[in-house]
Design a protein around this motif. Structure first.
Motif, PDB file in Angstrom:
ATOM      1  N   GLN A 197       0.818  -1.204   0.000  1.00  0.00           N
ATOM      2  CA  GLN A 197       0.000   0.000   0.000  1.00  0.00           C
ATOM      3  C   GLN A 197       0.860   1.267   0.000  1.00  0.00           C
ATOM      4  N   ALA A 200       2.225   1.794  -3.390  1.00  0.00           N
ATOM      5  CA  ALA A 200       1.199   2.347  -4.284  1.00  0.00           C
ATOM      6  C   ALA A 200       1.047   3.849  -4.058  1.00  0.00           C
ATOM      7  N   LEU A 201       0.962   4.250  -2.795  1.00  0.00           N
ATOM      8  CA  LEU A 201       0.693   5.660  -2.498  1.00  0.00           C
ATOM      9  C   LEU A 201       1.928   6.535  -2.644  1.00  0.00           C
ATOM     10  N   GLY A 202       3.104   5.945  -2.422  1.00  0.00           N
ATOM     11  CA  GLY A 202       4.308   6.767  -2.338  1.00  0.00           C
ATOM     12  C   GLY A 202       5.184   6.765  -3.569  1.00  0.00           C
ATOM     13  N   LEU A 203       4.947   5.834  -4.491  1.00  0.00           N
ATOM     14  CA  LEU A 203       5.841   5.736  -5.649  1.00  0.00           C
ATOM     15  C   LEU A 203       5.100   5.668  -6.972  1.00  0.00           C
ATOM     16  N   LEU A 204       3.791   5.580  -6.923  1.00  0.00           N
ATOM     17  CA  LEU A 204       3.050   5.457  -8.182  1.00  0.00           C
ATOM     18  C   LEU A 204       2.150   6.671  -8.371  1.00  0.00           C
ATOM     19  N   GLU A 205       2.178   7.160  -9.580  1.00  0.00           N
ATOM     20  CA  GLU A 205       1.326   8.294  -9.902  1.00  0.00           C
ATOM     21  C   GLU A 205      -0.103   7.796 -10.059  1.00  0.00           C
ATOM     22  N   LYS A 206      -1.049   8.633  -9.751  1.00  0.00           N
ATOM     23  CA  LYS A 206      -2.456   8.279  -9.969  1.00  0.00           C
ATOM     24  C   LYS A 206      -2.634   7.853 -11.423  1.00  0.00           C
ATOM     25  N   ALA A 227      -6.302   2.442  -4.562  1.00  0.00           N
ATOM     26  CA  ALA A 227      -5.468   3.635  -4.535  1.00  0.00           C
ATOM     27  C   ALA A 227      -5.494   4.367  -5.881  1.00  0.00           C
ATOM     28  N   VAL A 344      13.943   5.963  -1.038  1.00  0.00           N
ATOM     29  CA  VAL A 344      12.601   5.396  -1.155  1.00  0.00           C
ATOM     30  C   VAL A 344      12.046   5.041   0.224  1.00  0.00           C
ATOM     31  N   ARG A 347      10.807   8.004   2.036  1.00  0.00           N
ATOM     32  CA  ARG A 347       9.530   8.432   1.475  1.00  0.00           C
ATOM     33  C   ARG A 347       8.376   7.574   2.015  1.00  0.00           C
ATOM     34  N   ASP A 350       7.663   8.249   5.641  1.00  0.00           N
ATOM     35  CA  ASP A 350       6.938   9.507   5.796  1.00  0.00           C
ATOM     36  C   ASP A 350       5.435   9.279   5.596  1.00  0.00           C
TER      37      ASP A 350
ATOM     38  N   ARG B  98       9.267   9.524  -9.485  1.00  0.00           N
ATOM     39  CA  ARG B  98       8.178   8.746  -8.917  1.00  0.00           C
ATOM     40  C   ARG B  98       7.744   9.283  -7.566  1.00  0.00           C
ATOM     41  N   ASN B 101       5.758  12.569  -7.998  1.00  0.00           N
ATOM     42  CA  ASN B 101       4.448  12.531  -8.647  1.00  0.00           C
ATOM     43  C   ASN B 101       3.492  11.499  -8.072  1.00  0.00           C
ATOM     44  N   ALA B 102       3.879  10.888  -6.975  1.00  0.00           N
ATOM     45  CA  ALA B 102       3.054   9.805  -6.437  1.00  0.00           C
ATOM     46  C   ALA B 102       1.724  10.319  -5.907  1.00  0.00           C
ATOM     47  N   ILE B 103       0.827   9.380  -5.643  1.00  0.00           N
ATOM     48  CA  ILE B 103      -0.528   9.704  -5.206  1.00  0.00           C
ATOM     49  C   ILE B 103      -0.498  10.546  -3.929  1.00  0.00           C
TER      50      ILE B 103
END
Ligand SMILES: Cc1ncc(COP(=O)(O)O)c(C=O)c1O
Ligand SMILES: Cc1ncc(COP(=O)(O)O)c(C=O)c1O
Lengths: 481, 481
Positions: A197, A200-206, A227, A344, A347, A350, B98, B101-103
């Motif tokens: 999770q 998904a939230l911290g490294l992937l753009e919407k 997400a 990473v 991030r 955080d 990444r 630009n993440a979510i």
């Protein structure tokens, strides 16, 4: 009071539950049923509306918690006495709307259903992806908890990355797999779930796309989707994900990632051999794609040690490595880890702070006691022996009762046998019939529509007797279909 | 090799760290610094670039974890020997992109900085919103942990809403506040933080607006924003949030919510009197707005019991009630609760499953032992006495050293005194000077730009000696400004 008898419509998107809820809500809000009005008894209402009594029970409970009706157990249910004040106050937040339109999507109903059924101790669990309670190292766990308790000093604010000695011991443990890392590059998480999770939230753009094994673990699929991530399935052969299918993703640039379960894959049990691991990693490297390696079953090999993780190979810093003690030790401890480079990990830590303000300290101390010496490794040796017995027994049962009408590969570890029921046309039907007889399996159809003739059987949780009963009944119902 | 000496630009959005990272990265990627190239020593590099040595240390560490440079402690740092293979493999995922630009958005730098400083045991903490370790009921906690350990049977998959007996005991505890609820309407969370986050993800539409106290708790503000929620500040007077300012939100329809900390507000310490609570709740009811009531400081009253929560008042089912043991017992336990109607709780539990697959079981058992009898209430009586002594001491110190040049209200509970430094023009400056002398405060400016003459002082964590030293130094530096 109702002249023409209304019944729910079974051919719409709206669930029966919702329809009945709104129907009754309308009667009350419009004043058709005034304050103190006595509702038709549950049983009668169920008959009139032609639904199961339990549906009515649930709807009434929801109306109660919305404040529209009242009534103690035993006595009649009535429209709330001060319903008029309640309504003219206009004090009803539209929870339905809010739930439906919220940022995170609701789980699909079948996931919720299966999840609830998995908690039902009256059902034979050929489904639960968890070690049986008989495996649980009760005495060691008690001893460790006592030890941790004795030395407890303070449970204050901590480094969001997790308890430092635990991260050190995880780093040492990962060295056994060939992964060279340091505590700074490890985040302690609430199981593998939270690691996925956070990624998904911290490294992937919407709107990014995650390419993943078909079929793949249900919850991670859903968690990515919630997400706001798109999923694209990648076919598998007997060695796992097929590299060719991910060779042409350059157009996605920084908006894609690969997610795979290379060791004792859920649900198929497949293990990626080293050469395939190499090819998958190479594909990721060439295209600068991060590879999410979900390795929660690694420690549960039965026949031979699991091949080294992709994280340990050259180019492994493109790999986001996710592990956990949930499968091998205890899902209720909620201890997992994510390994990545320092930037990473910071991030992700955080975001973890924002989501839960850090992990609970006690379970981290306990996990540390398990991992710091040889305790965990010795325990695993025992577990492997027991798992082997169960796997072999389930294989024997399959051979005995389903030989000829089904086929399967022998899993070399993990929890699952992925059974092809050859001619079965609707595994969903089979699932319902088994459930009716108190047995829970995962029908392949919940993983992917075209797996309508597969079931996932777990040999980790049910007792030997239950495994036998489960397979006997499965064979019976299969023949009746 | 560098002809014209480059230095970072201090007038851009990009952090110094990022600029130096990219500068050095460029030298390597472009081949200007070839494989094996020996970098300028840290100290010299820091001088050349006119930055602090620690910045260089951090940047080099990041370059190392990116695989661009190598070097053991003590020996020189060099460009990675096989850098060419590394680069032509193209195997560098663009983590920067990444992350950016993440979510979820990154925390603002000052939050990260303060968070790290709060973990530094060499600094006098007039900032930490936490009971001092001296308050920690070590012996009771050890005894309870021993007890829980002794009775441990199995840590398996559990109801995602949390350990049932704990939810029962929370329901009983809430009855003391006048809240009538049942275990089905309670979700056990990882502190209040997770409750707020689940509400954001599970009940608010993307782009919704949360109206909240100005100023308000930093992390919840940030957590809402990360999830894609807009924030609008509502002014406060000495009774808390001003109802008039939220009287006209009908246009938002289902896309707004109110968030307030009515008891011992963070950072101002204000307590909403019952009449104001009534007005705020009424505003919410009239407009069908959910009210998020963050009540984590409730148990920490000093002078007189906290007024009943809005959740307990008529219309309380529009209230999403969030509580926690973090402030009163231990932040490291990570036990909190959210109370709402059953439908909402199920929705939030479903999301919790996706986020962390449920809470760890042991801390829930421990919390249960605390809450089930009178243990917790007796403990609170002790805590209140100790908190009173500290509050009174801090008030005395303020009077002695800042009387006349600052003003404040006496908080009747909680952890904070919100001090108005009358003529101070830049509290940020003061914050830096104090930090330089080993003292950490929260400057009002991090809460709201116009609070440039406020500081939040916490009397819960630092020792008496530290409180004294802190205020003496604060007075000195204030006079020098
Ligand atoms: C492949 C896979 N990943 C992750 C998980 C979840 O693990 P955890 O309980 O550590 O969150 C599971 C559990 O079924 C799984 O099968
Ligand atoms: C108002 C408020 N809410 C929530 C929290 C976080 O509480 P928890 O540790 O229970 O997540 C804090 C902590 O500072 C707070 O001040």
């Amino acid at each position: 009071m109702v002249c023409e008898i209304w019944t729910p419509n079974r051919n719409t998107d709206k669930s029966i539950h919702q329809q009945i809820f709104h129907y009754l809500e309308d009667r009350i809000i419009t004043g058709e049923w005034p304050a103190g009005y006595k509702l038709t008894p549950q049983r009668k209402l169920a008959e009139e509306l032609n639904v199961h009594r339990s549906t009515i029970v649930n709807v009434l409970e929801d109306l109660k918690s919305s404040g529209l009706i009242e009534g103690q157990k035993g006595s009649a249910t009535r429209v709330t006495t001060n319903i008029n004040a309640f309504l003219t106050n206009g004090n009803r937040v539209n929870w339905d709307f809010r739930i439906k339109n919220a940022i995170y999507k609701e789980s699909p109903p079948f996931l919720k259903t299966i999840n609830n059924l998995e908690l039902d101790s009256n059902i034979i669990q050929l489904s639960r992806a968890e070690l049986a309670d008989g495996f649980f190292p009760k005495y060691q766990m008690r001893e460790i908890t006592r030890l941790v308790g004795e030395n407890l000093n303070y449970l204050g604010k901590e480094d969001p990355k997790g308890y430092f000695p635990l991260r050190e011991s995880i780093a040492r443990h990962l060295k056994n797999y060939g992964i060279n890392t340091s505590p700074d590059c490890i985040l302690v998480t609430s199981g593998a779930t939270q690691g996925l999770q956070l990624i998904a939230l911290g490294l992937l753009e919407k709107g990014s796309t995650v390419f993943l094994d078909t079929p793949s673990y249900l919850y991670s699929r859903h968690a990515f989707q919630s997400a706001g991530i798109n999923l694209r399935g990648v076919s598998m052969d007997e060695k796992g994900m097929i590299p060719f299918e991910i060779c042409n993703l350059r157009n996605y640039q920084n908006r894609a990632a690969i997610y795979s379960i290379p060791s004792f894959h859920n649900p198929t049990g497949i293990v990626m051999p080293p050469s395939r691991r190499n090819s998958i990693l190479e594909m990721c490297l060439k295209q600068r794609l991060p590879l999410i390696e979900d390795d929660v079953y690694r420690d549960l090999w039965i026949d031979e040690p699991t091949p080294p993780p992709m994280k340990s190979m050259e180019g492994g810093n493109s790999v986001l490595y996710v592990g956990s003690l949930s499968k091998s030790l205890s899902p209720g401890l909620r201890i997992g880890w994510t390994v990545a480079n320092k930037q990473v990990i910071e991030r992700l830590a955080d975001i973890k702070l924002q989501l839960d303000n850090g992990s609970s300290i006690l379970p981290q101390h306990i996990a540390y006691e398990w991992l710091k010496g040889q305790f965990y490794n010795e325990y695993l040796m025992e577990i492997r022996k027991k798992l082997r017995v169960r796997r072999d027994f389930l294989l024997y049962m399959l051979e005995k009762h389903l030989g000829g009408i089904a086929s399967w590969k022998v899993p070399t570890g993990g929890f699952f046998i992925w059974v092809n029921l050859n001619k079965c046309k609707s595994v969903h039907h089979l699932y319902l019939r088994l459930l009716n007889r108190g047995i829970l399996i995962h029908p392949g159809s919940i993983y992917n529509e075209d797996r309508h003739n597969y079931v996932r059987l777990s040999f980790s949780y049910a007792s030997m007797e239950e495994l036998e009963e489960g397979i006997v009944v499965l064979a019976e119902e299969l023949l009746k279909l």
